[in-house]
Design a protein around this motif. Structure first.
Motif, short mmCIF file in Angstrom:
data_model
loop_
_atom_site.label_atom_id
_atom_site.label_comp_id
_atom_site.label_asym_id
_atom_site.label_seq_id
_atom_site.Cartn_x
_atom_site.Cartn_y
_atom_site.Cartn_z
N VAL A 1 0.85 -1.19 0.00
CA VAL A 1 0.00 0.00 0.00
C VAL A 1 0.89 1.24 0.00
CG1 VAL A 1 -1.93 -1.13 1.15
CG2 VAL A 1 -0.14 -0.09 2.53
N SER B 1 2.53 -4.91 3.84
CA SER B 1 1.81 -5.43 5.00
C SER B 1 2.15 -6.90 5.22
CB SER B 1 0.30 -5.29 4.79
OG SER B 1 -0.41 -5.94 5.82
N SER C 1 -1.21 -9.50 5.12
CA SER C 1 -2.11 -9.70 3.99
C SER C 1 -1.37 -10.35 2.83
CB SER C 1 -2.71 -8.37 3.54
OG SER C 1 -3.46 -7.77 4.59
N GLY D 1 -15.90 -1.78 4.11
CA GLY D 1 -14.53 -2.23 4.26
C GLY D 1 -14.10 -3.28 3.25
N GLU E 1 -13.86 -2.95 0.17
CA GLU E 1 -13.03 -2.37 -0.88
C GLU E 1 -11.54 -2.53 -0.59
OE1 GLU E 1 -14.26 0.64 2.16
OE2 GLU E 1 -15.34 -0.72 0.80
N ALA E 2 -11.18 -2.80 0.67
CA ALA E 2 -9.78 -3.02 1.03
C ALA E 2 -9.23 -4.30 0.42
CB ALA E 2 -9.61 -3.05 2.55
N GLN F 1 -6.62 -3.45 -4.11
CA GLN F 1 -5.74 -2.30 -3.95
C GLN F 1 -4.91 -2.10 -5.21
OE1 GLN F 1 -5.59 -0.22 -1.34
NE2 GLN F 1 -7.10 -1.33 -0.12
N SER G 1 -8.29 -13.18 5.02
CA SER G 1 -9.10 -12.25 5.81
C SER G 1 -9.19 -12.80 7.22
CB SER G 1 -10.50 -12.10 5.19
OG SER G 1 -11.16 -13.34 5.13
#
Length: 314
Positions: free
Chosen positions: A192, A202, A205, A230, A232-233, A236, A248
């Motif tokens: 990100v 990250s 993830s 949320g 939409e996360a 990316q 998740s």
């Protein structure tokens, strides 16, 4: 092209089973607390078991109305139409709640007030006895235990599946998404944009990178307006490409358990237009099982002991 090995020919599935079953002990404690309250709290002559179902129905209806209005707000409709639909939903939900309330109020007959004025008796709605909340806890706990147990023994479709053909993702708001390995541009941790301009990687993830054109044509159309906040996360941007997050919190699977098999299959099958002709079975991650540990035994036995104590000293 190289012949795929038997190991990478196996299909790897990721489920929510462990996430659901790990919460069963908490549901059992809810049953213990609910039973204790239902047995020992005052009832004031009210039918706590029946009234608890009414409260749960009203709460479910109110939540459904809130969720529906939230989805309408994210639908991109014109503001006037959005306001009209929202007002209609509010009227319908309020009307149904009012009808249920009047029906429940009628169970206790009528009560006199000033002079000859009469009104429905509402105290069991606005001021219920404590045992009603005990029955609510009992219903919620038993409901979660029944649902989790059913899904454990009759497992549902895997949330993520890695096969020799590609990646399949299945959620109620993202059904039937398939990403073939030859469309994958990379496998790794999610990147990100950082504040300083340097990308932040990250460690929590796992993601695969696909081309922007593939994403717009095959991934974006699969997204339903029912997607929760949320969600939409999960998608990316990464330069002129897009990242699709695989793991998740509701699967309780480490990112490495996604990255290692995904990278192995991507490197093996990215030059293949089809899948392996000899599938190598199925490997499941996120599946709950009895591990024989003391902690797991305590988690499930302690609520049972608490239940026995409550029943013994009622």
């Amino acid at each position: 092209m190289r012949e795929p090995s038997a190991d990478v020919s196996a299909t790897v599935e990721y489920t929510m089973d462990k996430w659901r079953m790990d919460r069963v002990p908490w549901a059992m404690w809810a049953c213990v607390a609910g039973l204790a309250i239902a047995l020992h709290a005052e009832s004031r002559g009210q039918n706590g078991a029946a009234l608890a179902t009414v409260y749960l129905a009203l709460l479910g209806l109110a939540f459904a109305g809130y969720a529906l209005t939230t989805l309408i707000g994210r639908s991109g409709l014109p503001l006037l139409l959005e306001l009209l639909i929202g007002a209609l939903v509010l009227i319908i939900v309020s009307g149904v709640i009012g009808v249920i309330s009047v029906m429940v109020g009628g169970w206790s007959g009528r009560s006199s007030y000033v002079g000859t004025m009469h009104s429905l008796y509402w105290s069991h709605l606005v001021n219920p006895s404590l045992n009603v909340f005990g029955w609510m806890l009992l219903y919620l706990g038993l409901g979660w235990i029944a649902f989790s147990s059913y899904r454990h023994f009759h497992r549902d479709r895997a949330v993520v599946s890695l096969s020799s053909a590609g990646i399949r993702l299945h959620r109620f708001w993202l059904r039937g998404l398939f990403i073939p390995w030859y469309e994958v541009r990379g496998v790794g941790h999610l990147e990100v944009p950082g504040i300083s301009g340097v990308p932040f990687v990250s460690p929590y993830s796992a993601a695969v990178t696909v081309g922007r054109d593939f994403f717009e044509q095959h991934v974006a159309p699969k997204r339903s307006f029912l997607a929760p906040p949320g969600s939409e996360a999960m998608f990316q941007p990464k330069g002129d490409m897009m990242q699709v997050v695989l793991n998740s919190a509701d699967m309780t699977v480490k990112p490495e358990d996604f990255l290692v098999p995904a990278e192995a299959r991507w490197k093996t099958f990215r030059d293949w237009a089809g899948s392996s002709s000899q599938p190598g079975g199925t490997i499941v991650h996120g599946r709950w099982a009895i591990d024989g540990s003391r902690w797991q035994a305590v988690q499930f036995l302690a609520p049972l002991v608490g239940m026995a104590v409550v029943m013994l000293y009622r």
